[in-house]
Design an enzyme around this catalytic site. Structure first.
Site, PDB file in Angstrom:
ATOM      1  N   LYS B  81       2.861   5.930   6.493  1.00 53.35           N
ATOM      2  CA  LYS B  81       2.617   5.540   5.104  1.00 53.35           C
ATOM      3  C   LYS B  81       3.896   5.533   4.272  1.00 53.35           C
ATOM      4  O   LYS B  81       4.713   6.455   4.373  1.00 53.35           O
ATOM      5  CB  LYS B  81       1.642   6.520   4.453  1.00 53.35           C
ATOM      6  CG  LYS B  81       0.199   6.405   4.953  1.00 53.35           C
ATOM      7  CD  LYS B  81      -0.703   7.313   4.132  1.00 53.35           C
ATOM      8  CE  LYS B  81      -2.044   7.566   4.786  1.00 53.35           C
ATOM      9  NZ  LYS B  81      -2.932   6.404   4.785  1.00 53.35           N
ATOM     10  N   GLY B 235      -9.103   9.819   8.378  1.00 54.81           N
ATOM     11  CA  GLY B 235      -7.985  10.616   7.907  1.00 54.81           C
ATOM     12  C   GLY B 235      -8.224  12.078   8.184  1.00 54.81           C
ATOM     13  O   GLY B 235      -7.981  12.583   9.280  1.00 54.81           O
TER      14      GLY B 235
END
Lengths: 196, 294
Positions: B81, B235
């Site tokens: 990310k 996640g």
């Protein structure tokens, strides 16, 4: 009518279905072992080979897929599918189906940023074929009864041996159906000879 | 002549992930568990979203050594990310060789106005979206893959469901519009007209759309597939459960066989405790990660 299954455990299987149908055969997504009985040929699609292998084991597909190939029914492996078909995998990876006498190297061209597309000539199938390579493997060697159909930068990227067809690239990602049509023809011919 | 970084190569990479589960991991050991369980890719992070939420402060790109450890540990693709609008973090991740970058609202945005111009990169990007306006803006900026934003780190599926339904419903609506109506729709939704016309014609987005943000159980994953997701990101749901290996395997299987309810029942039996989760109304406005970008 010739029916070609696409192994639908994970990956780009719907695109293969479209490509098969565009090539004039019927297609079905194969998620259960029993479905193998009703198809004349099978495509093992691109996806993640480790994921597909895990699901093959989980649902008892390994031996039925080997039997399918040994009956003389054609199998076409693209990218991850090629890895699954191979009899030898470079490095420490376990062999999966081991049906096709080829040695492959995984992620052979590098990581995603090295992924590419290029126009290739595929012997007896197509000239100027737009081939899309995504974290692709290549074939390091083909057995005696195998035939190399295409190379890129000196590496084998498509091969055929009896009823087995394999390529490093993704024929399902373009509108060019010549590679799939070649496989459909292989399946039609095998269906005729198996009926004799 | 071969070409790298084309739309076909970048979008095609996401096509190969379809029907699969992408798992957040914070070290090599977790990455191996994920790969072994059948993940199609891992997202290398310093903290999973639930811990980012708990830690507070500014959340940034992971330490490159974590990303490299994960890349060395597994043969499946590795994603990482970057902060929204953080061109440099994205370039650093590209240079490290990650296979996909998530320009993510889970991290603290670096730019409150502009997203990264993603079509300048060879590496493909995934971005979150809540509706067709956000989806098409991200695609036009160069995203090669989309995911619902959901509400990360909550273990609550409600927002991901809402975002997936919203995008699907807007695509269905768009299909019934005439060309002049599409122009007004484009204006009202801040969506590029030509891209809307393309979606109207095809009846679907030109890139894959995964579910993300709140998936905690095999049934959650299967629900999102049922609603039309191409695959799922999990996640905190795996490594915040009490049996990550089993949760990971069960979520992979439920994603493949999302309409085999008997199997999903089996997978869920005695699975143990899922992550605790949060109710949306307990979340203050400034804690809503999905509102960090438009």
């Amino acid at each position: 009518m010739t029916t070609i299954g696409v192994l639908g455990l994970q990956g780009a299987f719907r695109e293969h279905v479209r490509s098969i149908e565009a090539s004039g055969a019927e297609s079905v997504v194969v998620k259960k072992v029993e479905q193998l009985e009703n198809i004349d040929g099978l495509i093992i699609p691109g996806g993640e080979s480790t994921t597909i292998r895990r699901l093959i084991d989980k649902y008892g597909f390994l031996e039925p897929l080997r039997d399918f190939g040994k009956q003389g029914k054609p199998i076409f492996g693209t990218c991850a599918g090629l890895i699954l078909l191979a009899s030898e995998i470079d490095g420490s990876y376990d062999v999966h189906l081991g049906l096709m006498d080829i040695k492959v190297r995984r992620n052979a061209f590098g990581r995603q940023r090295e992924s590419f597309e290029v126009d290739l000539d595929i012997e007896g199938v197509a000239e100027g074929y737009n081939a899309v390579f995504i974290r692709a493997p290549y074939i390091e060697g083909v057995g005696e009864s195998g035939k190399v159909l295409a190379t890129y930068n000196g590496h084998i990227v498509a091969a055929q041996q009896d009823g087995y067809l394999a390529c490093s690239f993704h024929p399902e990602l373009t509108e060019d159906h010549r590679m799939t049509a070649h496989f459909v023809k292989m399946v039609e011919e095998s269906k005729k000879s198996l009926a004799l | 002549m071969s070409q790298t970084g084309t739309d076909r190569v970048k979008r095609g990479m996401a096509e190969m992930q379809k029907g699969g589960v992408i798992m957040d991991v914070v070290n090599a050991e977790q990455a191996k568990i994920a790969e072994e369980a059948g993940a199609v890719a891992v997202m290398a992070l310093e903290r999973v979203p639930a811990d980012i939420r708990a830690a507070g402060g500014v959340a940034r790109m992971a330490d490159p050594s974590i990303v490299e450890d994960v890349m060395n540990a597994v043969s499946i693709p590795v994603m990482a990310k970057a902060r929204i609008g953080h061109i440099t973090e994205a370039r650093v991740l590209e240079a490290l060789g990650v296979d996909y970058i998530d320009e993510s609202e889970v991290l603290t945005p670096a730019d409150e106005v502009y997203h990264i111009k993603k079509d300048d990169y060879t590496v493909p990007f995934v971005c979150g979206c809540r509706n067709l306006g956000e989806a098409t803006r991200r695609i036009r900026e160069g995203a090669s893959m989309l995911r619902t934003k959901g509400e990360p780190g909550t273990g609550n599926i409600v927002e991901a469901v809402s975002h997936m339904r919203q995008v699907q419903s807007q695509i269905r609506h768009l299909r019934g519009l005439s060309e002049d109506e599409v122009m007004v729709y484009a204006k009202d939704n801040g969506a590029p007209f030509d891209l809307l016309m393309e979606i109207r014609e095809a009846g679907r987005l030109p890139v894959v759309n995964f579910a993300a943000g709140g998936i905690a159980t095999p049934s959650d994953a299967a629900l999102m597939m049922q609603l039309g997701a191409d695959g799922v990101f999990v996640g905190s749901g795996i490594f915040k459960s009490n049996d990550p290996e089993r949760f990971a395997r069960a979520i992979v299987e439920a994603t493949t066989h999302y309409d085999d309810y008997k199997l999903i029942g089996e997978l869920s039996r005695g699975l143990g405790t899922a992550m605790k989760g949060m109710e949306m109304s307990t979340l203050a406005a400034d804690q809503r990660m999905q509102d960090r970008s438009q």
